[in-house]
Structures are given as C-alpha cells and as structure tokens.
Design an enzyme around this catalytic site. Sequence first.
Site, PDB file in Angstrom:
ATOM      1  N   LEU A   7     130.682  10.590 -83.580  1.00 29.73           N
ATOM      2  CA  LEU A   7     131.226   9.861 -84.720  1.00 29.73           C
ATOM      3  C   LEU A   7     131.662   8.475 -84.261  1.00 29.73           C
ATOM      4  O   LEU A   7     132.689   8.322 -83.612  1.00 29.73           O
ATOM      5  CB  LEU A   7     132.420  10.617 -85.314  1.00 29.73           C
ATOM      6  CG  LEU A   7     132.092  11.808 -86.220  1.00 29.73           C
ATOM      7  CD1 LEU A   7     133.354  12.621 -86.495  1.00 29.73           C
ATOM      8  CD2 LEU A   7     131.469  11.336 -87.524  1.00 29.73           C
ATOM      9  N   SER A   8     130.881   7.480 -84.612  1.00 24.31           N
ATOM     10  CA  SER A   8     131.181   6.112 -84.176  1.00 24.31           C
ATOM     11  C   SER A   8     132.296   5.480 -84.989  1.00 24.31           C
ATOM     12  O   SER A   8     132.891   4.488 -84.581  1.00 24.31           O
ATOM     13  CB  SER A   8     129.931   5.245 -84.288  1.00 24.31           C
ATOM     14  OG  SER A   8     129.580   5.068 -85.656  1.00 24.31           O
ATOM     15  N   GLY A  10     131.369   4.711 -88.172  1.00 23.19           N
ATOM     16  CA  GLY A  10     130.540   4.069 -89.186  1.00 23.19           C
ATOM     17  C   GLY A  10     129.960   5.066 -90.167  1.00 23.19           C
ATOM     18  O   GLY A  10     130.089   6.288 -90.010  1.00 23.19           O
ATOM     19  N   SER A  13     126.787   7.664 -88.789  1.00 22.45           N
ATOM     20  CA  SER A  13     127.175   8.861 -88.043  1.00 22.45           C
ATOM     21  C   SER A  13     127.988   9.818 -88.913  1.00 22.45           C
ATOM     22  O   SER A  13     127.904  11.037 -88.738  1.00 22.45           O
ATOM     23  CB  SER A  13     127.966   8.475 -86.796  1.00 22.45           C
ATOM     24  OG  SER A  13     129.191   7.843 -87.122  1.00 22.45           O
ATOM     25  N   CYS A  89     122.090   1.806 -73.333  1.00 17.97           N
ATOM     26  CA  CYS A  89     123.191   2.653 -73.790  1.00 17.97           C
ATOM     27  C   CYS A  89     122.687   4.018 -74.239  1.00 17.97           C
ATOM     28  O   CYS A  89     123.262   5.056 -73.900  1.00 17.97           O
ATOM     29  CB  CYS A  89     123.949   1.965 -74.917  1.00 17.97           C
ATOM     30  SG  CYS A  89     125.411   2.868 -75.478  1.00 17.97           S
ATOM     31  N   GLY A 113     123.826   9.337 -85.686  1.00 22.59           N
ATOM     32  CA  GLY A 113     123.372   8.695 -86.917  1.00 22.59           C
ATOM     33  C   GLY A 113     122.183   7.785 -86.725  1.00 22.59           C
ATOM     34  O   GLY A 113     121.952   6.895 -87.546  1.00 22.59           O
ATOM     35  N   CYS A 185     128.148  -4.765 -79.072  1.00 23.18           N
ATOM     36  CA  CYS A 185     129.545  -4.402 -79.335  1.00 23.18           C
ATOM     37  C   CYS A 185     130.491  -5.007 -78.323  1.00 23.18           C
ATOM     38  O   CYS A 185     131.668  -5.233 -78.617  1.00 23.18           O
ATOM     39  CB  CYS A 185     129.690  -2.882 -79.363  1.00 23.18           C
ATOM     40  SG  CYS A 185     129.288  -2.059 -77.803  1.00 23.18           S
TER      41      CYS A 185
END
Length: 358
Positions: A7-8, A10, A13, A89, A113, A185
């Site tokens: 769960l980011s 956003g 996700s 990443c 996501g 990011c």
Amino acid sequence: MRVLAALSGGVDSAVATALALEAGHEVTGVHLRLASGCGDDAADAQQVADVLGIPCEVWDLSDEFASTVVADFLGEYAAGCTPNPCVRCNDRVKFGVLVTRAQALGFDAVCTGHYAQVTTNGQMVLRRSAYLPKDQSYVLAAAGPARLAHAMFPLGETASKDEVRALAAARGLPVAAKRDSLDLCFVPDGDLRGYLRRNLGPAPGEIVETDGTVVGHHDGTHGFTIGQRRGLSIGRPAADGRPRYVVALDPILRQVVVGPAEALDVTTITATTPVWFTDEPVTRCLVQVRAHADPVPAVITTTATTIEIHLDEPLRGVAPGQSAVCYDADRVVVQATITSTDRTRPGAVDSPTGVAMV
C-alpha cells in the site's frame, strides 16, 4: 491464499488491495518507506487499510533503497548513462527485498497496483496492461519471471485510470481523488539537474560539435542525457542554423557532444545481462527502449550475456543505461540493459563510454 499487499498510499495500490480482498484472499497491507523525499504516505495507507478492515504494517526499506536504487542512479549518471530508477526499484526492492521477506513470513503472493498482467500456467508470462497508456510491464520486466511469479496485479485488466478512481470511490476509499505520485520520489522538487549537481559535484568540461569544435561549457556531463535539446547553453547558433541535440556523453574527457537531430539515429542496440521470459528461440520482436515509448519492430540476435537489437528503421535518442524490453505482441520476451548503440554513419568511432560518436 495469503497475500501481502503493498500500500503506497495512492489510489492504484488501494484499489488493487481491495480487489485482492474481494477475490477471497487473506490480505495484509504493508507500506514501504523508501525515501525521505517521498513524503509520508503511511497515514493514507493506514486509512485505506482501516476502511478495508485489514492489518497494515510499515516497513522501513530506506537503507535498501538508498544502496540499491539511489546509489545506482548516481553511479550511472556519473558514467554517462541514463538509468531508470523505477526499473531498479522494482527489480531490487519491490520484487527483491519485498518478495523475499513476504515468502519468509509465509505469504503466497505480493499484490501491487502496477498496470500489467501475469499468468503462471506452466510458464510465467508477463503481458502488457489492458490500459496501454499506463502499462508498466516495461519497468517490471527486470524483476524476472521467478519473482514476478509471486506477484498479483489486479489492475491489469482495468480499462482506464478513471475506472480505477471510480472503483475507489465506490468502495469509500479516501484516496480516490489523490493525484498520482512523482516519477522520481527521491527528487521531490523535480530539479534533477540540481539533485545530480549536489550529489555528484562539479566536473566542468566542454560542449563540442561532432567535429570537435568547442561551442560551450558545462558543469558536468551528468547534467545531460542523450537526445536532450533544452538547457545546452550553447553560446552561438550552429553553422547550419539547425537545432543541436546531445548525441554523446564522454565523462572521461568531460565532453558533451552535440549534433543535428539525425545524429541521434541508431540502427543497432547492444544490451547486456538479459532476463528471459521464454525458452523458445526468438528473432522478430517489438522493442521498447523508454518507459511509455512506442515499441518498434526489430530482429534480435543473442549470446549468453548480450542481445543485439537490429531495428527495422532508425530510432532516435537511445541512451545507454536504459532498459530494452522485447515483446512478442503484448507478451514480454526478454529485458536487458542498453550498453551501446551503433549509428552506422561514415566516420563513426567509439567513445570511451561505448556510445558511437562522429
């Protein structure tokens, strides 16, 4: 099936997690804290978990992110390449550290996501998303079939981002209208050149034409990328009056080489450390060399450690350090990292960076 959902904070996700839960899986949420510049999305992730009624943990992977993604990013720019940190990443953190930890904790799959599709009927297959404008198979491919076999991408069949937001709103998820996250990011202000300058320091040198004529000066080759036109600070117009582009970078000589648009044309791409998704021999494919770029037809030849991609038509602005992903229709065949290109023009010579120069 026990599923660990990343769960980011956003909307993507959040909806992916909701869909996994509705499919009958036992879902636990986890928020990955990666970089201080990302902002704290943990609260949004926790709110989503609360609405869905699932537990949620926060894992601090900032050290792993710094050592495997940010360090690689800076090193590649210092070497005259143009890396894609999202590829690194996904490879080393989200489907490296995360999958390893999830398996150690007894989870059967990791849910994210991402916009892509995976199937594992006998052989793991990675396909493009049904919604092509958001397709992320390109940045996922480096993670390879062994790790992606443990992935779930519930958004792979959604038709649009609007549909995803509608699904979020219908479920009362508090991030339904949240804007998309930044591509980099760890550079929250968007000033990439400033970030590189602060972290790599000055390395002044010359901006030269392909014939060696000095036309300007720069503070470091790391501030430029192949195909760049803006921000060249060339003091006078080119002799032919045409725009100039970065066509090669030489950090050893500290030179930024500029030339006309056609000097960017390449017909052959060499890429190393291939990650294969099939055991079948492949010669014809569609190759993508940048995130969200249009794929182009090509013929590939391979060895154990390299791929040569022979393009049907010249392609412009191909940068070493980027990922090359080859597709059979919408199915990923192989991913590799671009190391050099051939512009096949009379008088071309190899630069120390492996980029063909005139």
